[in-house]
Design a protein around this motif. Structure first.
Motif, mmCIF file in Angstrom:
data_model
loop_
_atom_site.group_PDB
_atom_site.id
_atom_site.type_symbol
_atom_site.label_atom_id
_atom_site.label_comp_id
_atom_site.label_asym_id
_atom_site.label_seq_id
_atom_site.Cartn_x
_atom_site.Cartn_y
_atom_site.Cartn_z
ATOM 1 N N SER A 60 0.851 -1.182 0.000
ATOM 2 C CA SER A 60 0.000 0.000 0.000
ATOM 3 C C SER A 60 0.890 1.237 0.000
ATOM 4 C CB SER A 60 -0.908 0.007 1.232
ATOM 5 O OG SER A 60 -0.148 0.149 2.424
ATOM 6 N N ASP A 61 0.348 2.326 -0.433
ATOM 7 C CA ASP A 61 1.122 3.559 -0.499
ATOM 8 C C ASP A 61 1.646 3.967 0.871
ATOM 9 O OD1 ASP A 61 -0.982 5.151 -3.030
ATOM 10 O OD2 ASP A 61 0.651 3.707 -3.204
ATOM 11 N N SER A 62 0.900 3.656 1.892
ATOM 12 C CA SER A 62 1.270 4.114 3.234
ATOM 13 C C SER A 62 2.478 3.387 3.817
ATOM 14 C CB SER A 62 0.078 3.966 4.185
ATOM 15 O OG SER A 62 -0.319 2.609 4.269
ATOM 16 N N VAL A 63 2.817 2.216 3.271
ATOM 17 C CA VAL A 63 3.937 1.444 3.841
ATOM 18 C C VAL A 63 5.052 1.186 2.843
ATOM 19 C CG1 VAL A 63 2.306 0.327 5.408
ATOM 20 C CG2 VAL A 63 3.056 -0.878 3.346
ATOM 21 N N ARG A 64 4.822 1.509 1.580
ATOM 22 C CA ARG A 64 5.831 1.211 0.566
ATOM 23 C C ARG A 64 7.151 1.896 0.912
ATOM 24 N NH1 ARG A 64 3.160 2.826 -3.417
ATOM 25 N NH2 ARG A 64 2.182 0.815 -3.878
ATOM 26 N N GLY A 65 8.225 1.128 0.836
ATOM 27 C CA GLY A 65 9.542 1.652 1.161
ATOM 28 C C GLY A 65 9.920 1.461 2.615
ATOM 29 N N ARG A 66 8.960 1.103 3.443
ATOM 30 C CA ARG A 66 9.235 0.900 4.878
ATOM 31 C C ARG A 66 8.992 -0.536 5.330
ATOM 32 N NH1 ARG A 66 6.175 3.199 8.526
ATOM 33 N NH2 ARG A 66 4.293 3.358 7.219
ATOM 34 N N PHE A 67 8.083 -1.237 4.661
ATOM 35 C CA PHE A 67 7.742 -2.612 5.018
ATOM 36 C C PHE A 67 8.233 -3.563 3.925
ATOM 37 C CE2 PHE A 67 3.701 -1.805 7.812
ATOM 38 C CZ PHE A 67 4.415 -0.899 8.570
ATOM 39 N N ALA A 68 8.532 -4.792 4.330
ATOM 40 C CA ALA A 68 8.954 -5.814 3.371
ATOM 41 C C ALA A 68 8.297 -7.137 3.728
ATOM 42 C CB ALA A 68 10.464 -5.961 3.368
ATOM 43 N N ILE A 69 7.569 -7.696 2.772
ATOM 44 C CA ILE A 69 6.924 -8.984 2.970
ATOM 45 C C ILE A 69 7.800 -10.079 2.384
ATOM 46 C CG2 ILE A 69 5.584 -8.791 0.806
ATOM 47 C CD1 ILE A 69 3.284 -10.224 2.226
ATOM 48 N N SER A 70 7.843 -11.205 3.061
ATOM 49 C CA SER A 70 8.609 -12.341 2.573
ATOM 50 C C SER A 70 8.001 -13.615 3.134
ATOM 51 C CB SER A 70 10.084 -12.225 2.980
ATOM 52 O OG SER A 70 10.208 -12.238 4.391
ATOM 53 N N ARG A 71 8.505 -14.746 2.693
ATOM 54 C CA ARG A 71 7.973 -16.019 3.183
ATOM 55 C C ARG A 71 9.056 -17.080 3.178
ATOM 56 N NH1 ARG A 71 4.684 -16.342 -2.301
ATOM 57 N NH2 ARG A 71 6.319 -17.239 -3.583
ATOM 58 N N ASP A 72 8.844 -18.066 4.022
ATOM 59 C CA ASP A 72 9.672 -19.261 4.052
ATOM 60 C C ASP A 72 8.726 -20.427 3.806
ATOM 61 O OD1 ASP A 72 11.075 -21.583 4.798
ATOM 62 O OD2 ASP A 72 12.354 -20.450 6.159
ATOM 63 N N ASN A 73 8.729 -20.930 2.590
ATOM 64 C CA ASN A 73 7.767 -21.972 2.230
ATOM 65 C C ASN A 73 7.945 -23.229 3.073
ATOM 66 O OD1 ASN A 73 6.839 -20.232 0.260
ATOM 67 N ND2 ASN A 73 8.015 -21.181 -1.384
ATOM 68 N N ALA A 74 9.173 -23.587 3.349
ATOM 69 C CA ALA A 74 9.431 -24.809 4.112
ATOM 70 C C ALA A 74 8.890 -24.720 5.531
ATOM 71 C CB ALA A 74 10.922 -25.098 4.144
ATOM 72 N N LYS A 75 8.863 -23.498 6.062
ATOM 73 C CA LYS A 75 8.365 -23.292 7.427
ATOM 74 C C LYS A 75 6.901 -22.858 7.435
ATOM 75 C CE LYS A 75 12.845 -22.069 9.411
ATOM 76 N NZ LYS A 75 13.631 -21.040 10.159
ATOM 77 N N HIS A 76 6.286 -22.781 6.251
ATOM 78 C CA HIS A 76 4.882 -22.339 6.153
ATOM 79 C C HIS A 76 4.692 -20.994 6.844
ATOM 80 C CE1 HIS A 76 4.014 -26.446 4.851
ATOM 81 N NE2 HIS A 76 4.700 -26.868 5.904
ATOM 82 N N THR A 77 5.657 -20.130 6.720
ATOM 83 C CA THR A 77 5.656 -18.890 7.485
ATOM 84 C C THR A 77 5.779 -17.677 6.583
ATOM 85 O OG1 THR A 77 6.623 -20.007 9.396
ATOM 86 C CG2 THR A 77 6.751 -17.612 9.360
ATOM 87 N N LEU A 78 4.934 -16.711 6.861
ATOM 88 C CA LEU A 78 4.933 -15.423 6.176
ATOM 89 C C LEU A 78 5.500 -14.386 7.146
ATOM 90 C CD1 LEU A 78 3.743 -14.061 3.504
ATOM 91 C CD2 LEU A 78 1.797 -13.435 4.941
ATOM 92 N N TYR A 79 6.282 -13.452 6.607
ATOM 93 C CA TYR A 79 6.898 -12.431 7.451
ATOM 94 C C TYR A 79 6.520 -11.041 6.962
ATOM 95 C CZ TYR A 79 9.916 -16.314 8.799
ATOM 96 O OH TYR A 79 10.391 -17.523 9.239
ATOM 97 N N LEU A 80 6.566 -10.110 7.897
ATOM 98 C CA LEU A 80 6.452 -8.691 7.540
ATOM 99 C C LEU A 80 7.500 -7.939 8.353
ATOM 100 C CD1 LEU A 80 4.846 -6.642 5.810
ATOM 101 C CD2 LEU A 80 3.527 -6.115 7.884
ATOM 102 N N GLN A 81 8.546 -7.496 7.674
ATOM 103 C CA GLN A 81 9.576 -6.676 8.307
ATOM 104 C C GLN A 81 9.135 -5.218 8.197
ATOM 105 O OE1 GLN A 81 12.757 -7.630 9.844
ATOM 106 N NE2 GLN A 81 12.393 -5.531 10.543
ATOM 107 N N MET A 82 9.073 -4.567 9.329
ATOM 108 C CA MET A 82 8.603 -3.181 9.360
ATOM 109 C C MET A 82 9.718 -2.280 9.874
ATOM 110 S SD MET A 82 4.715 -3.764 10.770
ATOM 111 C CE MET A 82 5.244 -4.271 12.399
ATOM 112 N N TYR A 83 10.045 -1.276 9.101
ATOM 113 C CA TYR A 83 11.068 -0.301 9.471
ATOM 114 C C TYR A 83 10.420 1.083 9.579
ATOM 115 C CZ TYR A 83 14.292 -3.850 7.575
ATOM 116 O OH TYR A 83 14.975 -5.010 7.300
ATOM 117 N N SER A 84 11.152 1.997 10.206
ATOM 118 C CA SER A 84 10.726 3.407 10.283
ATOM 119 C C SER A 84 9.260 3.518 10.674
ATOM 120 C CB SER A 84 10.965 4.089 8.925
ATOM 121 O OG SER A 84 12.324 4.016 8.551
ATOM 122 N N LEU A 85 8.902 2.825 11.717
ATOM 123 C CA LEU A 85 7.499 2.780 12.115
ATOM 124 C C LEU A 85 7.005 4.148 12.547
ATOM 125 C CD1 LEU A 85 7.570 -0.666 13.862
ATOM 126 C CD2 LEU A 85 5.963 -0.011 12.068
#
Length: 114
Positions: A60-85
């Protein structure tokens, strides 16, 4: 049907960082679009980031450049790294498919405050 369990939220000062995790039990998250959503008090739930089966990410425009989504398929896990909160990032954060098609988990509370 998958069960979603979010974690990693907490209280952080403006400018700080957090990493959220979402374990999607019994799901092959690499073959579908997964997303992070948030809901602030008095507001509707909104999508903030998504990742599709080709690992293409959107924000979304409000988080672009500050948040990063990623996943680990083997761990069935989704991540959201949030910076500059920012204080306006305060909300309960949820994960789900891109269509919100699974039962919603409890979410994880993020509070950004000095």
């Amino acid at each position: 049907q998958g069960q979603l369990v979010e974690s990693g939220g907490g209280l952080v000062q403006p400018g700080g960082s957090l990493r959220l995790s979402c374990v999607a039990s019994g799901m092959h998250i690499g073959i579908i679009t997964m997303a992070w959503y948030r809901q602030a008090p008095g507001n509707e739930r909104e999508v903030v980031a998504s990742i599709n089966s080709g690992s293409i990410t959107t924000y979304s425009d409000s988080v672009r450049g500050r948040f990063a989504i990623s996943r680990d398929n083997a761990k069935h896990t989704l991540y959201l790294q949030m910076y500059s909160l920012k204080e306006e990032d305060t909300a309960v954060y949820f994960c789900n498919t891109g269509r919100g098609s699974l039962p919603w988990g409890q979410g994880t509370q993020v509070i950004v405050s000095s």
